[in-house]
Write an enzyme that holds these catalytic residues in place. Sequence first.
Site, PDB file in Angstrom:
ATOM      1  NE  ARG A  98      -3.885  -2.349  -0.122  1.00 46.34           N
ATOM      2  CZ  ARG A  98      -3.081  -3.756  -0.679  1.00 46.34           C
ATOM      3  NH1 ARG A  98      -2.308  -3.486  -0.699  1.00 46.34           N
ATOM      4  NH2 ARG A  98      -4.084  -4.185  -0.502  1.00 46.34           N
ATOM      5  CB  SER A 172      -8.331  -1.736   4.112  1.00 43.41           C
ATOM      6  OG  SER A 172      -8.921  -3.380   3.367  1.00 43.41           O
ATOM      7  CD  GLU A 268      -5.125  -0.519   2.896  1.00 41.28           C
ATOM      8  OE1 GLU A 268      -5.179  -0.928   3.426  1.00 41.28           O
ATOM      9  OE2 GLU A 268      -5.892  -0.210   1.297  1.00 41.28           O
TER      10      GLU A 268
HETATM   11  C1  LIG Z   1     -15.531   0.257   0.122  1.00 42.61           C
HETATM   12  C2  LIG Z   1     -14.380   0.192  -0.314  1.00 42.61           C
HETATM   13  C3  LIG Z   1     -13.196  -1.261  -0.761  1.00 42.61           C
HETATM   14  C4  LIG Z   1     -11.863  -0.408  -0.810  1.00 42.61           C
HETATM   15  N1  LIG Z   1     -11.371  -1.840  -1.131  1.00 42.61           N
HETATM   16  C5  LIG Z   1      -9.630  -1.924  -1.493  1.00 42.61           C
HETATM   17  C6  LIG Z   1      -9.128  -2.990  -1.835  1.00 42.61           C
HETATM   18  O1  LIG Z   1      -9.176  -4.153  -1.565  1.00 42.61           O
HETATM   19  N2  LIG Z   1      -7.410  -2.253  -1.521  1.00 42.61           N
HETATM   20  C7  LIG Z   1      -7.385  -1.724  -2.080  1.00 42.61           C
HETATM   21  O2  LIG Z   1      -6.038  -1.217  -2.816  1.00 42.61           O
HETATM   22  N3  LIG Z   1      -7.800  -0.446  -1.623  1.00 42.61           N
HETATM   23  C8  LIG Z   1      -9.001  -0.135  -1.383  1.00 42.61           C
HETATM   24  N4  LIG Z   1     -10.245   0.814  -1.292  1.00 42.61           N
HETATM   25  C9  LIG Z   1      -9.557   2.410  -1.391  1.00 42.61           C
HETATM   26  C10 LIG Z   1      -9.687   3.027  -2.120  1.00 42.61           C
HETATM   27  O3  LIG Z   1     -10.670   2.044  -3.102  1.00 42.61           O
HETATM   28  C11 LIG Z   1      -7.982   2.824  -3.738  1.00 42.61           C
HETATM   29  O4  LIG Z   1      -7.158   3.546  -2.610  1.00 42.61           O
HETATM   30  C12 LIG Z   1      -8.558   3.640  -4.731  1.00 42.61           C
HETATM   31  O5  LIG Z   1      -7.303   3.166  -5.497  1.00 42.61           O
HETATM   32  C13 LIG Z   1      -8.698   4.895  -4.448  1.00 42.61           C
HETATM   33  O6  LIG Z   1      -8.748   5.536  -6.251  1.00 42.61           O
HETATM   34  P1  LIG Z   1      -9.583   6.582  -6.143  1.00 42.61           P
HETATM   35  O7  LIG Z   1     -10.040   7.109  -7.307  1.00 42.61           O
HETATM   36  O8  LIG Z   1     -10.950   7.292  -5.275  1.00 42.61           O
HETATM   37  O9  LIG Z   1      -8.348   7.753  -5.827  1.00 42.61           O
HETATM   38  P2  LIG Z   1      -8.500   8.713  -4.685  1.00 42.61           P
HETATM   39  O10 LIG Z   1      -9.292   7.886  -2.767  1.00 42.61           O
HETATM   40  O11 LIG Z   1      -9.778  10.189  -4.886  1.00 42.61           O
HETATM   41  O12 LIG Z   1      -7.290   9.364  -4.220  1.00 42.61           O
HETATM   42  C14 LIG Z   1      -6.593   8.705  -3.363  1.00 42.61           C
HETATM   43  C15 LIG Z   1      -4.781   9.279  -3.264  1.00 42.61           C
HETATM   44  O13 LIG Z   1      -4.836   8.630  -4.255  1.00 42.61           O
HETATM   45  C16 LIG Z   1      -4.224  10.838  -5.212  1.00 42.61           C
HETATM   46  N5  LIG Z   1      -5.049  10.893  -6.445  1.00 42.61           N
HETATM   47  C17 LIG Z   1      -6.082  10.326  -6.443  1.00 42.61           C
HETATM   48  N6  LIG Z   1      -5.612  10.044  -8.378  1.00 42.61           N
HETATM   49  C18 LIG Z   1      -4.000  10.355  -9.374  1.00 42.61           C
HETATM   50  C19 LIG Z   1      -3.968  11.014  -9.452  1.00 42.61           C
HETATM   51  N7  LIG Z   1      -4.488  10.678 -10.848  1.00 42.61           N
HETATM   52  N8  LIG Z   1      -2.876  11.477  -9.876  1.00 42.61           N
HETATM   53  C20 LIG Z   1      -1.621  11.496  -8.038  1.00 42.61           C
HETATM   54  N9  LIG Z   1      -2.833  11.254  -7.295  1.00 42.61           N
HETATM   55  C21 LIG Z   1      -4.392  11.200  -7.451  1.00 42.61           C
HETATM   56  C22 LIG Z   1      -5.382  11.285  -4.664  1.00 42.61           C
HETATM   57  O14 LIG Z   1      -4.674  12.907  -3.889  1.00 42.61           O
HETATM   58  C23 LIG Z   1      -5.034  10.781  -3.123  1.00 42.61           C
HETATM   59  O15 LIG Z   1      -3.690  11.063  -2.276  1.00 42.61           O
HETATM   60  C24 LIG Z   1     -11.534   0.584  -0.890  1.00 42.61           C
HETATM   61  C25 LIG Z   1     -12.139   2.143  -0.788  1.00 42.61           C
HETATM   62  C26 LIG Z   1     -13.680   1.442   0.007  1.00 42.61           C
HETATM   63  C27 LIG Z   1     -14.306   2.523  -0.003  1.00 42.61           C
END
Ligand SMILES: Cc1cc2nc3c(=O)[nH]c(=O)nc-3n(C[C@H](O)[C@H](O)[C@H](O)COP(=O)(O)OP(=O)(O)OC[C@H]3O[C@@H](n4cnc5c(N)ncnc54)[C@H](O)[C@@H]3O)c2cc1C
Length: 272
Positions: A98, A172, A268
């Site tokens: 992560r 998580s 995380e």
């Molecule tokens: C129900 C649920 C289940 C989940 N299960 C998992 C799992 O199994 N495994 C796992 O690894 N994660 C999991 N996650 C966490 C999440 O889904 C991941 O971290 C996902 O990658 C977030 O994507 P997002 O586009 O919503 O990013 P955001 O939450 O909007 O951003 C996350 C971070 O990345 C940065 N960011 C986003 N896009 C970019 C970009 N294009 N360039 C630079 N920085 C950027 C943001 O600034 C922020 O710091 C889960 C979340 C939820 C709600």
Amino acid sequence: MKNEISGIETIKEDEEHIYLRAGAGENWHRFVMYCVDKGYAGIENLSLIPGNVGASPMQNIGAYGVEIKDVFYELEAFHIKDGELRKFSRDDCAFGYRESVFKNKYRGQFVITRVTYRLSKQPKFNTSYGAIQQELDKMGIQSLTIKAISQAVINIRTSKLPDPKEIGNAGSFFKNPQVKKQELNRLQETFTNIPFYEVDEQHVKIPAGWLIEQCGWKGYRKGDAGCYPKQALVLVNYGSATGEEIYELSEKIMNSVRERFNIILEREVNII
Ligand SMILES: Cc1cc2nc3c(=O)[nH]c(=O)nc-3n(C[C@H](O)[C@H](O)[C@H](O)COP(=O)(O)OP(=O)(O)OC[C@H]3O[C@@H](n4cnc5c(N)ncnc54)[C@H](O)[C@@H]3O)c2cc1C
């Protein structure tokens, strides 16, 4: 700023692999479904993770024994200060559990614009982790396909994880702690049924959800901040809990896990 860079292109392919470049604004699960439908293997275990392609390298998303680093080829990112587009190889990204360079050294410096993944035309199925095999049996799957694995993962995830559209959550909340095998042996003297996954010859990972559950937090709720009843690793906001309340709850959970198991949980999620 909302990243809406879209598109999925084939960069190159050979007999074994296909290299797909996806825009950072593509929805992650839709991208997984695109690959599963075409028979491109490698990310089927990562079905239904919320978010976009551009965020997938940020924390090296992972689930059910697979991480993005396993299929990552390269990415393109815009340097906010210099206004330049740069390419990052797998090594450049310094992926960890992560973790990536974008979460640490380059935090807040780059906007990821496109990510290229190297997917397999001949699937190597990964069903060893979690309840995948159990779910496949329940589904009555005779011959394994990446579609079946993807569906099994979707079934498991929908049965135990809250949908963020209905209950606020970030998935998580804590990382699964990695401990030395000697430490595991020490814990096994008191907690004979402690679950663990081998990481390497010297280390194992212990499911944080199990530790939290053992401390009695599963299903706990104070006001609108709570620990999800079906999966203790997920902290939830039932409505109007403040960030502070969620943070306080996470502190209390970390303290009780430390007191009971002498294990320090790490968050995380990003704390803003
Ligand atoms: C129900 C649920 C289940 C989940 N299960 C998992 C799992 O199994 N495994 C796992 O690894 N994660 C999991 N996650 C966490 C999440 O889904 C991941 O971290 C996902 O990658 C977030 O994507 P997002 O586009 O919503 O990013 P955001 O939450 O909007 O951003 C996350 C971070 O990345 C940065 N960011 C986003 N896009 C970019 C970009 N294009 N360039 C630079 N920085 C950027 C943001 O600034 C922020 O710091 C889960 C979340 C939820 C709600």
